[in-house]
Design an enzyme around this catalytic site. Structure first.
Site, PDB file in Angstrom:
ATOM      1  N   ALA A  95       0.784  -1.253  -0.213  1.00 24.98           N
ATOM      2  CA  ALA A  95      -0.033  -0.026   0.015  1.00 24.98           C
ATOM      3  C   ALA A  95       0.963   1.116  -0.046  1.00 24.98           C
ATOM      4  CB  ALA A  95      -0.763   0.112   1.177  1.00 24.98           C
ATOM      5  N   GLU A 135       4.770  -5.048   7.211  1.00 24.47           N
ATOM      6  CA  GLU A 135       3.940  -3.714   7.913  1.00 24.47           C
ATOM      7  C   GLU A 135       4.468  -3.569   9.309  1.00 24.47           C
ATOM      8  OE1 GLU A 135       2.785  -6.209   6.074  1.00 24.47           O
ATOM      9  OE2 GLU A 135       1.005  -5.485   4.810  1.00 24.47           O
ATOM     10  N   GLY A 189       0.867  -4.891   1.018  1.00 27.56           N
ATOM     11  CA  GLY A 189      -0.475  -4.992   0.286  1.00 27.56           C
ATOM     12  C   GLY A 189      -0.185  -5.354  -1.091  1.00 27.56           C
ATOM     13  N   GLU A 191      -0.647  -9.239  -0.407  1.00 26.49           N
ATOM     14  CA  GLU A 191      -1.807  -9.293  -0.159  1.00 26.49           C
ATOM     15  C   GLU A 191      -2.976  -9.392  -1.405  1.00 26.49           C
ATOM     16  OE1 GLU A 191      -1.774  -6.321   2.580  1.00 26.49           O
ATOM     17  OE2 GLU A 191      -2.965  -7.541   3.991  1.00 26.49           O
TER      18      GLU A 191
HETATM   19  N1  CAA Z   1       4.597   3.217  -0.832  1.00 31.78           N
HETATM   20  C1  CAA Z   1       5.005   4.304  -1.505  1.00 31.78           C
HETATM   21  N2  CAA Z   1       6.232   4.449  -2.208  1.00 31.78           N
HETATM   22  C2  CAA Z   1       7.062   3.295  -2.323  1.00 31.78           C
HETATM   23  C3  CAA Z   1       6.771   1.977  -1.605  1.00 31.78           C
HETATM   24  C4  CAA Z   1       5.525   1.899  -1.010  1.00 31.78           C
HETATM   25  N3  CAA Z   1       4.776   0.996  -0.356  1.00 31.78           N
HETATM   26  N4  CAA Z   1       7.487   1.210  -1.702  1.00 31.78           N
HETATM   27  C5  CAA Z   1       8.613   1.566  -2.674  1.00 31.78           C
HETATM   28  N5  CAA Z   1       8.128   3.036  -2.684  1.00 31.78           N
HETATM   29  C6  CAA Z   1       8.885   4.106  -3.685  1.00 31.78           C
HETATM   30  C7  CAA Z   1       9.989   4.691  -2.636  1.00 31.78           C
HETATM   31  O1  CAA Z   1       9.752   5.501  -1.757  1.00 31.78           O
HETATM   32  C8  CAA Z   1      11.050   5.363  -3.751  1.00 31.78           C
HETATM   33  O2  CAA Z   1      10.521   6.278  -4.146  1.00 31.78           O
HETATM   34  P1  CAA Z   1      11.526   7.545  -4.350  1.00 31.78           P
HETATM   35  O3  CAA Z   1      12.355   7.060  -5.592  1.00 31.78           O
HETATM   36  O4  CAA Z   1      10.457   8.883  -4.692  1.00 31.78           O
HETATM   37  O5  CAA Z   1      12.273   7.858  -3.072  1.00 31.78           O
HETATM   38  C9  CAA Z   1      10.860   4.097  -4.989  1.00 31.78           C
HETATM   39  O6  CAA Z   1       9.647   3.641  -4.823  1.00 31.78           O
HETATM   40  C10 CAA Z   1      12.049   3.280  -4.846  1.00 31.78           C
HETATM   41  O7  CAA Z   1      11.915   2.473  -3.836  1.00 31.78           O
HETATM   42  P2  CAA Z   1      13.365   2.283  -3.037  1.00 31.78           P
HETATM   43  O8  CAA Z   1      14.194   3.514  -3.154  1.00 31.78           O
HETATM   44  O9  CAA Z   1      13.006   1.895  -1.749  1.00 31.78           O
HETATM   45  O10 CAA Z   1      13.837   1.032  -3.783  1.00 31.78           O
HETATM   46  P3  CAA Z   1      14.822  -0.138  -3.005  1.00 31.78           P
HETATM   47  O11 CAA Z   1      15.315  -0.947  -4.052  1.00 31.78           O
HETATM   48  O12 CAA Z   1      15.977   0.542  -2.288  1.00 31.78           O
HETATM   49  O13 CAA Z   1      13.897  -0.834  -1.877  1.00 31.78           O
HETATM   50  C11 CAA Z   1      11.983  -2.113  -1.193  1.00 31.78           C
HETATM   51  C12 CAA Z   1      12.836  -1.697  -2.440  1.00 31.78           C
HETATM   52  C13 CAA Z   1      12.823  -2.932  -0.346  1.00 31.78           C
HETATM   53  C14 CAA Z   1      10.699  -2.850  -1.842  1.00 31.78           C
HETATM   54  C15 CAA Z   1      11.585  -0.770  -0.578  1.00 31.78           C
HETATM   55  O14 CAA Z   1      11.049   0.177  -1.410  1.00 31.78           O
HETATM   56  C16 CAA Z   1      10.607  -0.745   0.475  1.00 31.78           C
HETATM   57  O15 CAA Z   1      10.803  -1.560   1.666  1.00 31.78           O
HETATM   58  N6  CAA Z   1       9.445  -0.776   0.495  1.00 31.78           N
HETATM   59  C17 CAA Z   1       8.298  -0.554   1.315  1.00 31.78           C
HETATM   60  C18 CAA Z   1       7.684  -2.030   1.616  1.00 31.78           C
HETATM   61  C19 CAA Z   1       6.528  -2.104   2.528  1.00 31.78           C
HETATM   62  O16 CAA Z   1       6.823  -1.582   3.552  1.00 31.78           O
HETATM   63  N7  CAA Z   1       5.420  -2.359   2.078  1.00 31.78           N
HETATM   64  C20 CAA Z   1       4.241  -2.518   3.003  1.00 31.78           C
HETATM   65  C21 CAA Z   1       3.625  -1.185   2.808  1.00 31.78           C
HETATM   66  S1  CAA Z   1       2.404  -1.049   4.205  1.00 31.78           S
HETATM   67  C22 CAA Z   1       1.203  -1.953   3.573  1.00 31.78           C
HETATM   68  O17 CAA Z   1       1.068  -2.297   2.481  1.00 31.78           O
HETATM   69  C23 CAA Z   1      -0.270  -1.958   4.639  1.00 31.78           C
HETATM   70  C24 CAA Z   1      -1.250  -3.090   4.078  1.00 31.78           C
HETATM   71  O18 CAA Z   1      -1.113  -4.157   4.629  1.00 31.78           O
HETATM   72  C25 CAA Z   1      -2.287  -2.957   3.210  1.00 31.78           C
END
Ligand code: CAA
Length: 260
Positions: A67, A134, A111, A114
């Protein structure tokens, strides 16, 4: 064909290919994506010419990295409750009656994992990574992960993944029963489309009923599920496609389906 801001929709024969198209944000799922997916899945479900759908992510890196954290970061707590945030995934995507496959091409986190688990089954690229991280954000799965992941891979692994946030690679996901099949990344969409074409070549009402029967296994008792299976079977035997399917078998020719 409708144009969407956050997804691409292509059709080839009876198969619809939907691509999450925010690669700059690793296809993170915000409200616009949900609205577009709901519209595209709704249109697919209503279109008699379309019989299977494949959902994948743009780019090689991610199916969907979760998400959209940037959308949720400043959202007041009350809004999550008042808007029943995330309920649209149930009504817009899970409610789809026709079959669909998630082709997971990279990160499927939070998400994203999911969403993949909402599919009837997952075909994963060898580069795919699944996780429910999360907890690291101070929250927990919100789109069904705690329930669907546990049903798919069992309590021990689901608990470990949700409590540590660790990712599972494609091989472990296949061994654990989370994904149906792992294929090389460069043939992922082709393989998923081929599988979808096989499903699309089946009698469509029977496909919908098979899907409903299997989903019933997650919703009810064994005894009630078996009664429901028998009733659904008894509905199918009244279809024109049942008469055609059995005649085609006896006459040693391919069936020609009417979808009724
Ligand atoms: N939401 C918004 N933006 C996201 C995102 C997310 N879930 N995941 C990645 N992005 C964005 C980053 O912010 C980044 O944007 P910018 O270039 O503007 O900074 C871009 O995508 C590229 O990401 P990274 O620079 O972080 O890429 P990386 O290769 O270094 O890392 C990753 C990859 C490990 C997937 C890392 O992006 C990450 O950990 N992302 C978040 C994963 C996460 O926590 N997901 C759960 C979200 S909460 C949820 O989903 C609730 C639910 O149950 C419904």
């Amino acid at each position: 064909m409708t144009d969407y801001a956050t997804i691409l929709v292509e059709r080839s024969g009876a198969v619809t290919l939907v691509t999450l198209n925010r690669p700059q944000a690793l296809n993170a799922l915000n409200s616009d994506v949900l609205a577009d997916l709901s519209a595209a899945f709704g249109a697919y479900d209503k279109d008699d010419s379309q019989r299977c759908l494949v959902l994948t992510g743009a780019g090689e890196k991610a199916f969907a990295a979760g998400a959209d954290i940037k959308q949720m970061a400043d959202m007041p707590a009350a809004d999550f409750f008042l808007q029943d945030f995330f309920v649209g995934w149930q009504t817009g995507v899970v409610a789809t009656r026709k079959p669909w496959i998630a082709a997971v091409n990279g990160f499927a986190l939070g998400g994203g994992c999911e969403l993949a688990m909402m599919a009837d089954f997952i075909i994963a690229a060898d580069s795919a990574k699944f996780g429910q991280p999360e907890i690291k954000l101070g929250v927990a799965p919100g789109m069904g992960g705690s329930q669907r992941l546990t049903r798919a891979i069992g309590k021990a692994k689901a608990m470990e993944m949700c409590l540590t946030g660790r990712m599972m690679d494609a091989g472990e996901a296949e061994r654990s029963g989370l994904v149906a099949r792992v294929v090389p990344l460069d043939s992922l969409v082709e393989e998923a489309l081929k599988t979808a074409a096989t499903i699309a070549s089946m009698p469509p009402m029977a496909a919908m009923v098979n899907k409903e029967m299997i989903n019933m296994a997650f919703e009810t008792t064994l005894a009630q599920g078996i009664v429901t299976e028998r009733r659904l079977f008894q509905i199918l035997v009244n279809t024109e496609d049942k008469a055609e399917g059995m005649a085609a078998f006896i006459e040693k020719r391919p069936g020609v389906w009417k979808g009724r």
